[in-house]
Design a protein around this motif. Structure first.
Motif, PDB file in Angstrom:
ATOM      1  N   ALA A  57     -19.042  62.480 -32.137  1.00 21.85           N
ATOM      2  CA  ALA A  57     -20.340  62.178 -31.292  1.00 21.85           C
ATOM      3  C   ALA A  57     -20.073  60.926 -29.819  1.00 21.85           C
ATOM      4  O   ALA A  57     -18.869  60.604 -30.240  1.00 21.85           O
ATOM      5  N   ALA A  58     -21.004  60.678 -29.563  1.00 22.62           N
ATOM      6  CA  ALA A  58     -20.912  60.317 -28.418  1.00 22.62           C
ATOM      7  C   ALA A  58     -20.317  58.538 -28.729  1.00 22.62           C
ATOM      8  O   ALA A  58     -20.869  57.362 -29.727  1.00 22.62           O
ATOM      9  N   VAL A  59     -19.190  57.225 -28.464  1.00 27.52           N
ATOM     10  CA  VAL A  59     -18.960  56.421 -28.295  1.00 27.52           C
ATOM     11  C   VAL A  59     -19.863  55.075 -27.127  1.00 27.52           C
ATOM     12  O   VAL A  59     -20.223  54.568 -27.960  1.00 27.52           O
ATOM     13  N   SER A  60     -19.464  55.744 -26.258  1.00 31.59           N
ATOM     14  CA  SER A  60     -20.550  54.918 -25.309  1.00 31.59           C
ATOM     15  C   SER A  60     -20.655  56.235 -24.380  1.00 31.59           C
ATOM     16  O   SER A  60     -20.455  57.114 -23.987  1.00 31.59           O
ATOM     17  N   GLU A  61     -22.148  55.381 -23.679  1.00 31.98           N
ATOM     18  CA  GLU A  61     -22.946  56.483 -22.674  1.00 31.98           C
ATOM     19  C   GLU A  61     -23.445  55.112 -21.904  1.00 31.98           C
ATOM     20  O   GLU A  61     -24.063  54.162 -22.080  1.00 31.98           O
ATOM     21  N   ARG A  62     -23.936  55.556 -20.372  1.00 27.07           N
ATOM     22  CA  ARG A  62     -24.594  54.788 -19.701  1.00 27.07           C
ATOM     23  C   ARG A  62     -25.401  55.591 -18.367  1.00 27.07           C
ATOM     24  O   ARG A  62     -24.554  56.964 -17.771  1.00 27.07           O
ATOM     25  N   ALA A  63     -26.717  55.361 -18.483  1.00 29.64           N
ATOM     26  CA  ALA A  63     -27.152  56.350 -17.559  1.00 29.64           C
ATOM     27  C   ALA A  63     -26.500  55.519 -15.811  1.00 29.64           C
ATOM     28  O   ALA A  63     -27.183  54.673 -15.746  1.00 29.64           O
ATOM     29  N   LEU A  64     -26.418  56.930 -14.771  1.00 28.34           N
ATOM     30  CA  LEU A  64     -26.210  56.168 -13.321  1.00 28.34           C
ATOM     31  C   LEU A  64     -26.359  56.459 -12.290  1.00 28.34           C
ATOM     32  O   LEU A  64     -27.011  58.348 -12.549  1.00 28.34           O
ATOM     33  N   ARG A  65     -27.759  56.375 -11.072  1.00 32.75           N
ATOM     34  CA  ARG A  65     -27.771  56.720 -10.393  1.00 32.75           C
ATOM     35  C   ARG A  65     -26.426  56.529  -9.097  1.00 32.75           C
ATOM     36  O   ARG A  65     -26.239  55.480  -9.030  1.00 32.75           O
ATOM     37  N   PHE A  66     -26.431  57.341  -8.317  1.00 36.29           N
ATOM     38  CA  PHE A  66     -25.834  56.986  -7.049  1.00 36.29           C
ATOM     39  C   PHE A  66     -26.818  57.456  -5.841  1.00 36.29           C
ATOM     40  O   PHE A  66     -27.588  58.137  -5.374  1.00 36.29           O
ATOM     41  N   PHE A  67     -26.379  56.592  -5.123  1.00 35.03           N
ATOM     42  CA  PHE A  67     -26.605  56.418  -3.566  1.00 35.03           C
ATOM     43  C   PHE A  67     -25.661  56.275  -2.431  1.00 35.03           C
ATOM     44  O   PHE A  67     -25.062  55.886  -2.021  1.00 35.03           O
ATOM     45  N   ASP A  68     -26.038  57.630  -0.950  1.00 38.08           N
ATOM     46  CA  ASP A  68     -25.219  57.244  -0.211  1.00 38.08           C
ATOM     47  C   ASP A  68     -26.589  56.655   0.445  1.00 38.08           C
ATOM     48  O   ASP A  68     -27.378  56.294   1.043  1.00 38.08           O
ATOM     49  N   GLU A  69     -25.357  55.673   1.128  1.00 39.85           N
ATOM     50  CA  GLU A  69     -25.830  54.207   2.270  1.00 39.85           C
ATOM     51  C   GLU A  69     -25.445  54.623   4.061  1.00 39.85           C
ATOM     52  O   GLU A  69     -24.776  55.276   4.053  1.00 39.85           O
ATOM     53  N   GLU A  70     -26.874  54.531   4.293  1.00 38.52           N
ATOM     54  CA  GLU A  70     -26.420  54.747   6.039  1.00 38.52           C
ATOM     55  C   GLU A  70     -24.774  54.569   6.545  1.00 38.52           C
ATOM     56  O   GLU A  70     -24.696  55.423   7.980  1.00 38.52           O
ATOM     57  N   THR A  71     -24.255  53.084   6.007  1.00 35.11           N
ATOM     58  CA  THR A  71     -22.999  52.817   6.616  1.00 35.11           C
ATOM     59  C   THR A  71     -21.568  54.713   5.883  1.00 35.11           C
ATOM     60  O   THR A  71     -20.309  54.056   6.387  1.00 35.11           O
ATOM     61  N   GLY A  72     -21.828  55.344   5.405  1.00 37.75           N
ATOM     62  CA  GLY A  72     -21.161  56.153   4.534  1.00 37.75           C
ATOM     63  C   GLY A  72     -20.869  55.665   3.413  1.00 37.75           C
ATOM     64  O   GLY A  72     -19.993  56.470   2.528  1.00 37.75           O
ATOM     65  N   ALA A  73     -20.973  54.306   2.442  1.00 37.34           N
ATOM     66  CA  ALA A  73     -20.737  54.271   1.605  1.00 37.34           C
ATOM     67  C   ALA A  73     -20.948  54.532   0.488  1.00 37.34           C
ATOM     68  O   ALA A  73     -22.750  55.289   0.437  1.00 37.34           O
TER      69      ALA A  73
END
Length: 161
Positions: A57-73
């Motif tokens: 079973a899962a112990v911990s889960e987190r939904a994440l979104r990833f974004f490329d910023e204009e600065t390259g970050a």
């Protein structure tokens, strides 16, 4: 003028031990391949299937979104709250960038947008995976070493304040 080659019987002796060793290696290789083909040994191990079969079973889960910023970050947000939880400036976070890009590529070739979050999951057996439910693709993060795994493991932690 023709070349004349003479075989020297004194120095041309073939030792039996290396030939026998090569034959044994070849036979073992054929036996292992046959055992997989005949179903005596599983062809592959898919971690998600192994976890399901073992009831992990899962112990911990987190939904994440990833974004490329204009600065390259690269900015990472908690999908449930919109809170920015990490940011990797250009030249940093190479493992995060490459991992997410490989999953995003699968979305792009299927015409799937970036709206759906990725699921970062810590399992009972201490494995850690990043999953994309829109494509069914996942990455087992422990496969890339403890340091790389730790970068993603830190993203699971939430402020306790």
């Amino acid at each position: 003028m023709s070349a004349h080659y003479e075989y020297d019987h004194e120095h041309g002796e073939v030792h039996k031990a290396p030939v026998i060793a090569m034959a044994v290696v070849a036979l073992v290789t054929v036996a292992l391949a046959a055992s997989v083909s005949l179903g005596f040994v599983d062809k592959l191990s898919v971690p998600s299937e192994a976890r399901a079969a073992q009831g992990t079973a899962a112990v911990s889960e987190r939904a994440l979104r990833f974004f490329d910023e204009e600065t390259g970050a690269v900015r990472i947000e908690d999908a449930a709250t919109g809170e920015a939880i990490a940011r990797f400036e250009p030249g940093t976070g190479g493992f995060v960038r490459s991992t997410v890009r490989s999953l995003a590529h699968s979305r792009r070739i299927r015409g799937i947008g970036a709206e759906a979050p990725f699921a970062l999951t810590l399992w009972e057996n201490n494995s850690l995976s990043l999953r994309d439910d829109t494509t069914g693709k996942s990455v087992e993060l422990g496969s890339f070493g403890a340091t790389n795994r730790a970068v993603f493991a830190a993203l699971l932690k939430r402020d306790q304040s």
